[in-house]
Design an enzyme around this catalytic site. Structure first.
Site, PDB file in Angstrom:
ATOM      1  N   HIS A   7      -6.296 -13.450   8.797  1.00 13.83           N
ATOM      2  CA  HIS A   7      -5.317 -11.947   9.551  1.00 13.83           C
ATOM      3  C   HIS A   7      -5.952 -11.203   9.589  1.00 13.83           C
ATOM      4  O   HIS A   7      -5.353 -10.218   9.097  1.00 13.83           O
ATOM      5  CB  HIS A   7      -4.447 -11.723   8.308  1.00 13.83           C
ATOM      6  CG  HIS A   7      -2.846 -13.007   8.122  1.00 13.83           C
ATOM      7  ND1 HIS A   7      -2.801 -13.194   9.292  1.00 13.83           N
ATOM      8  CD2 HIS A   7      -2.986 -13.617   7.301  1.00 13.83           C
ATOM      9  CE1 HIS A   7      -1.946 -14.829   8.900  1.00 13.83           C
ATOM     10  NE2 HIS A   7      -2.123 -15.135   7.617  1.00 13.83           N
ATOM     11  N   PRO A  41       1.097  -1.132   0.038  1.00 14.14           N
ATOM     12  CA  PRO A  41       0.312  -0.162  -0.427  1.00 14.14           C
ATOM     13  C   PRO A  41       0.704   1.374   0.218  1.00 14.14           C
ATOM     14  O   PRO A  41       1.456   1.269   0.925  1.00 14.14           O
ATOM     15  CB  PRO A  41      -0.536   0.148   1.311  1.00 14.14           C
ATOM     16  CG  PRO A  41      -0.871  -0.942   2.339  1.00 14.14           C
ATOM     17  CD  PRO A  41       0.398  -1.673   1.225  1.00 14.14           C
ATOM     18  N   GLU A  42       0.885   2.163  -1.022  1.00 19.83           N
ATOM     19  CA  GLU A  42       1.545   3.516  -0.918  1.00 19.83           C
ATOM     20  C   GLU A  42       0.510   4.474  -0.745  1.00 19.83           C
ATOM     21  O   GLU A  42      -0.936   4.044  -1.227  1.00 19.83           O
ATOM     22  CB  GLU A  42       2.236   3.754  -2.178  1.00 19.83           C
ATOM     23  CG  GLU A  42       3.101   2.607  -2.097  1.00 19.83           C
ATOM     24  CD  GLU A  42       4.110   3.127  -3.137  1.00 19.83           C
ATOM     25  OE1 GLU A  42       4.990   4.163  -2.937  1.00 19.83           O
ATOM     26  OE2 GLU A  42       5.361   1.410  -3.120  1.00 19.83           O
ATOM     27  N   ARG A  94       1.575  -9.304   8.216  1.00 22.09           N
ATOM     28  CA  ARG A  94       2.764  -9.392   8.490  1.00 22.09           C
ATOM     29  C   ARG A  94       2.793  -8.167   8.970  1.00 22.09           C
ATOM     30  O   ARG A  94       3.858  -7.870  10.069  1.00 22.09           O
ATOM     31  CB  ARG A  94       3.565  -8.967   7.423  1.00 22.09           C
ATOM     32  CG  ARG A  94       4.237 -10.036   6.165  1.00 22.09           C
ATOM     33  CD  ARG A  94       4.426  -9.018   5.001  1.00 22.09           C
ATOM     34  NE  ARG A  94       5.602  -8.891   4.511  1.00 22.09           N
ATOM     35  CZ  ARG A  94       6.530  -8.387   3.303  1.00 22.09           C
ATOM     36  NH1 ARG A  94       5.653  -9.730   2.612  1.00 22.09           N
ATOM     37  NH2 ARG A  94       7.411  -8.346   3.595  1.00 22.09           N
TER      38      ARG A  94
END
Length: 292
Positions: free
Chosen positions: A105, A13-14, A124
């Site tokens: 997650h 994600p940016e 993560r």
DNA sequence: CCTCCATCCTGTGGGC
DNA sequence: TGCCCACAGGATGGAG
């Protein structure tokens, strides 16, 4: 060398992804109140000074606005409470009905009006969520962010001042969120290619014209990414992993393309390491040393 | 302040 | 076929 598809299998994600997420949340959630909070992995709220506060601070709060600065999302609640979220390396946000099965997650789940859930899915766990008061927000890292790359890009003169005397590679400086907030590794490389500046160049070595080109490249590169995100935002498939990979593959000029011909001149794209991050470049379009 | 570097974490794919 | 391991990256914090 991992293949391009593997590299892009899960989009980091940016800014464009975060802005897409902001728009995705805004309409369904603003005006609703928090009726439930579940934290599946405590690490996700590791920046919360007092962990139990995460739930107690949000319960009953009404969402007033969804803002973004750089890659941070700021959910503004009543009673001056702000939920700061960052998607880190692998985070994504999902809206779902309370009964719907959670994706693996789904580490933080916030229920609104008992009708809709906001789920922060992050395998993560580099991302995080934190509920802060105005005083805490003022000393949070989000307060140290530079101007937003999309909405508040500094003028060339101010940008040049920020780069003056700097010996660090321009690539590293583009990733420094205190100078400009929002660029990540992929878009920084795309910006430098478009500006025809090699990432290893010391920031202070760029002349005025080069600084102007770098600055001018930021908007178009981010907006192209945003269009890609915005287009597929209509499609719920966007919410699934890999849903947008194809779209990005076609857009990228240098990132992840080592060995492939430059789309501009045909020279094979190369990869090097700068600041412990991959830098992809075309040595013809982006000469490593400033031409005299 | 500046620069450099280690650290956190896990899905993925390449190599054997 | 299956196992192992290196690799990817955003932000932070410490060392020099």
């Amino acid at each position: 060398m991992p293949s391009l598809s593997s590299r892009m299998g899960r989009q980091v994600p940016e800014l464009p992804e975060v802005e897409s997420s902001r728009r995705y949340l805004e309409e369904p959630l603003v005006g609703r109140s928090v009726t439930g909070v579940a934290v599946g992995r405590a690490r996700m709220i590791r920046h919360q000074a007092i962990p139990v506060d995460f739930t107690s601070r949000l319960l009953g709060r009404k969402l007033m606005a969804v803002d973004r600065k750089g890659k941070y999302l700021l959910l503004r609640f009543d009673a001056d409470m702000t939920l700061v979220m960052h998607l880190g390396m692998s985070g994504r946000l999902q809206l779902a009905l309370p009964g719907e099965e959670c994706a693996p997650h789904s580490n933080v789940v916030i229920g609104f009006d008992d009708e809709i859930e906001l789920r922060l899915v992050d395998p993560r766990t580099f991302g995080f969520a934190v509920a802060v008061t105005p005083e805490e927000l003022a000393v949070h890292s989000v307060a140290r962010l530079g101007p937003d790359a999309l909405n508040a890009l500094p003028r060339t003169s101010a940008f040049r001042t920020a780069l003056r005397e700097r010996t660090a590679p321009i690539k590293s400086l583009l990733l420094d969120q205190r100078i400009i907030a929002g660029l990540g590794n992929i878009y920084a490389d795309e910006v430098l290619f478009r500006a025809r500046v090699h990432g290893s160049r010391p920031g202070g070595s760029l002349n005025g014209e080069e600084v102007r080109r770098v600055r001018a490249a930021i908007g178009p590169v981010l907006k192209a990414g945003l269009r890609a995100g915005g287009t597929s935002l209509d499609d719920l498939a966007y919410l699934l992993p890999d849903g947008r990979a194809g779209e990005y593959l076609q857009r990228l000029r240098v990132y992840g393309r080592s060995g492939l011909p430059c789309r501009s001149c045909g020279t094979p794209i190369e990869r090097m390491v700068l600041g412990q991050r991959s830098h992809f470049f075309c040595r013809t379009c982006q000469p490593p040393f400033r031409p005299r």
